[in-house]
Structures are given as C-alpha cells and as structure tokens.
Design a protein around this motif. Structure first.
Motif, PDB file in Angstrom:
ATOM      1  N   ILE A  51      25.169  14.670  46.345  1.00  0.00           N
ATOM      2  CA  ILE A  51      24.867  14.420  44.961  1.00  0.00           C
ATOM      3  C   ILE A  51      23.591  13.931  44.367  1.00  0.00           C
ATOM      4  N   ALA A  52      22.675  13.323  45.475  1.00  0.00           N
ATOM      5  CA  ALA A  52      21.519  12.456  45.030  1.00  0.00           C
ATOM      6  C   ALA A  52      20.595  13.440  43.915  1.00  0.00           C
ATOM      7  N   ASN A  53      20.323  14.511  44.129  1.00  0.00           N
ATOM      8  CA  ASN A  53      19.656  15.415  43.484  1.00  0.00           C
ATOM      9  C   ASN A  53      20.138  16.300  42.463  1.00  0.00           C
ATOM     10  N   SER A  54      21.507  16.154  42.250  1.00  0.00           N
ATOM     11  CA  SER A  54      22.250  16.985  41.356  1.00  0.00           C
ATOM     12  C   SER A  54      22.064  16.639  39.976  1.00  0.00           C
ATOM     13  N   PRO A  55      21.713  17.601  39.091  1.00  0.00           N
ATOM     14  CA  PRO A  55      21.840  16.998  37.655  1.00  0.00           C
ATOM     15  C   PRO A  55      23.250  16.886  36.882  1.00  0.00           C
ATOM     16  N   ILE A  56      24.014  17.282  37.860  1.00  0.00           N
ATOM     17  CA  ILE A  56      25.373  17.141  37.463  1.00  0.00           C
ATOM     18  C   ILE A  56      25.999  15.689  37.752  1.00  0.00           C
ATOM     19  N   ALA A  57      26.645  14.940  36.845  1.00  0.00           N
ATOM     20  CA  ALA A  57      26.963  13.523  36.843  1.00  0.00           C
ATOM     21  C   ALA A  57      28.269  13.590  37.971  1.00  0.00           C
ATOM     22  N   SER A  58      27.725  12.727  39.180  1.00  0.00           N
ATOM     23  CA  SER A  58      28.633  12.818  40.089  1.00  0.00           C
ATOM     24  C   SER A  58      28.842  11.562  40.859  1.00  0.00           C
ATOM     25  N   VAL A  59      29.867  11.310  41.552  1.00  0.00           N
ATOM     26  CA  VAL A  59      30.425  10.303  42.384  1.00  0.00           C
ATOM     27  C   VAL A  59      30.906  10.705  43.846  1.00  0.00           C
ATOM     28  N   ILE A  60      30.916  10.030  44.632  1.00  0.00           N
ATOM     29  CA  ILE A  60      31.605   9.815  45.961  1.00  0.00           C
ATOM     30  C   ILE A  60      32.617   8.861  45.970  1.00  0.00           C
ATOM     31  N   SER A  61      33.787   9.070  46.486  1.00  0.00           N
ATOM     32  CA  SER A  61      34.805   7.863  46.788  1.00  0.00           C
ATOM     33  C   SER A  61      35.142   7.983  47.883  1.00  0.00           C
TER      34      SER A  61
END
Length: 213
Positions: free
Chosen positions: A24-34
């Motif tokens: 997710i770090a470089n994604s332009p899409i808002a993202s989370v990891i749970s």
C-alpha cells in the motif's frame, strides 16, 4: 510523511515493513491493512492517501476497526455485507456512505480483501477506499466498466493469476493452484500489473474486484 509514519509500529508487531510497502505505501488509492489475528481486526498500517482522504492523523487511525468511518446515515446493511465478507475471508466491495474527520459525508467505494500467508493462513485484510463524486452518480459504474475493459485486455493466464491475487493468494499458492512454476507466476504478475497500470498489488486486487473477476 516518513516511512515510519506511514507504517506505524510494525517492527513492534514483528511484521515486515517491506511486505507492507509493496502492498500500500506507494498506492495513490487510500488504503489500510488490518490484522485479523488481533481482537477487533484493528488497522495496523495506512498510507498517505488514506490520511488525505479521511482527514485523520495516523495516531487516530491505528488500532481502530475500519468501522470508525461510519456515521449517522451509514447504511447498516452495507456494513453487514462487509462484515460477512470478512467472516467468510472473501473479497467484497460496496458503495457506502462514510464520514471524514470533520463530519463531511462522502460516498465511498470500499474494497475489503483477505491476504493469506505462505501456509494459506489468513494474515491481513486489505482495505481500500475511493471517494465517488456526488456530481457523477455513474462514477462507480464507470470504474467498473474501465476495470472490466482493462482486465479483458489481459491474456487468459494473466487473468487467472489476477483472479488468484484477488483471493489473497501469494505466488507460491498461485503456482500450485494453476500448475505453474513460481517464476512463471512472477512473470505474469509483473506483466499484468504493468498492463493495468497498477502501482501496487493492492491496486491490482482492487481492479480485479471492480471488474467482477
């Protein structure tokens, strides 16, 4: 924001920063990891796009369940749809009303997808969010059409690999399920991500689910 700011206290959790970077770090899409191995499936990582979208600071996000974006008019049946997908360890996407930190409501195309480890055990959940413009009611349909066209342009084998990615499987698992070498899976994975214009595995997974793959 520095790398540690984006990835919280993952060293304490014993997780791999490098692995989550790729997600997710470089994604332009808002993202989370749970982390479903912790009580309440709390968020353990978020990217800069998620902070920008929601208006929350990192310390206000980490340790909370994604349901914190819900508010007075959030559709409970859609929240239940997400919860059912989580319980079944299956990818799910809904268009739901969520709220930013300042109370502003927004229509959110939410994806939640499981991610498994090399032993096939559930390791993480990926959550990604795209704000749908209120002035463009067909934006969700437009995203679906664009994703479907992009996936259709892939080769048959690339679509098969992408479908396995969307189920949360790693290269080793995909290789076994498709009867391919792991090196061949890696090759197809790299090619399909390039053709989809996906900056990360998370982006490719989202495109697959948006396309209905």
């Amino acid at each position: 924001m520095g790398v540690r700011g984006r990835h919280c206290n993952l060293d304490v959790l014993g997780r791999s920063n490098e692995k989550l970077d790729a997600l997710i770090a470089n994604s332009p899409i808002a993202s989370v990891i749970s982390d479903p191995r912790q009580s309440g499936n709390p968020i353990i990582a978020c990217n800069a796009a998620f902070l920008e979208l929601t208006g929350y600071a990192e310390h206000e996000i980490i340790g909370r369940n994604c349901k914190f974006l819900a508010g007075p008019e959030t559709e409970p049946w859609l929240t239940d749809t997400i919860s059912n997908g989580v319980q079944r360890h299956a990818p799910v996407m809904v268009e739901i009303l969520n709220y930013k930190r300042d109370g502003t409501p927004f229509r959110n195309a939410v994806l939640v997808a499981p991610l498994f480890d090399e032993e096939g055990e559930l390791e993480f959940f990926l959550g990604s969010q795209v704000e749908l413009e209120p002035s463009a009611p067909a934006s969700y349909e437009s995203r679906h059409a664009a994703a479907a066209a992009a996936v259709k342009a892939l080769s048959r084998r690339q679509r098969e690999v992408l479908a396995e990615m969307a189920l949360g499987h790693l290269n080793k698992q995909i290789a076994f399920r498709l009867g391919l070498s792991e090196q061949t899976v890696k090759m197809h994975r790299a090619l399909l991500m390039e053709r989809l214009g996906a900056a990360s595995s998370a982006d490719a997974i989202r495109i697959a689910v948006e396309a209905g793959l």
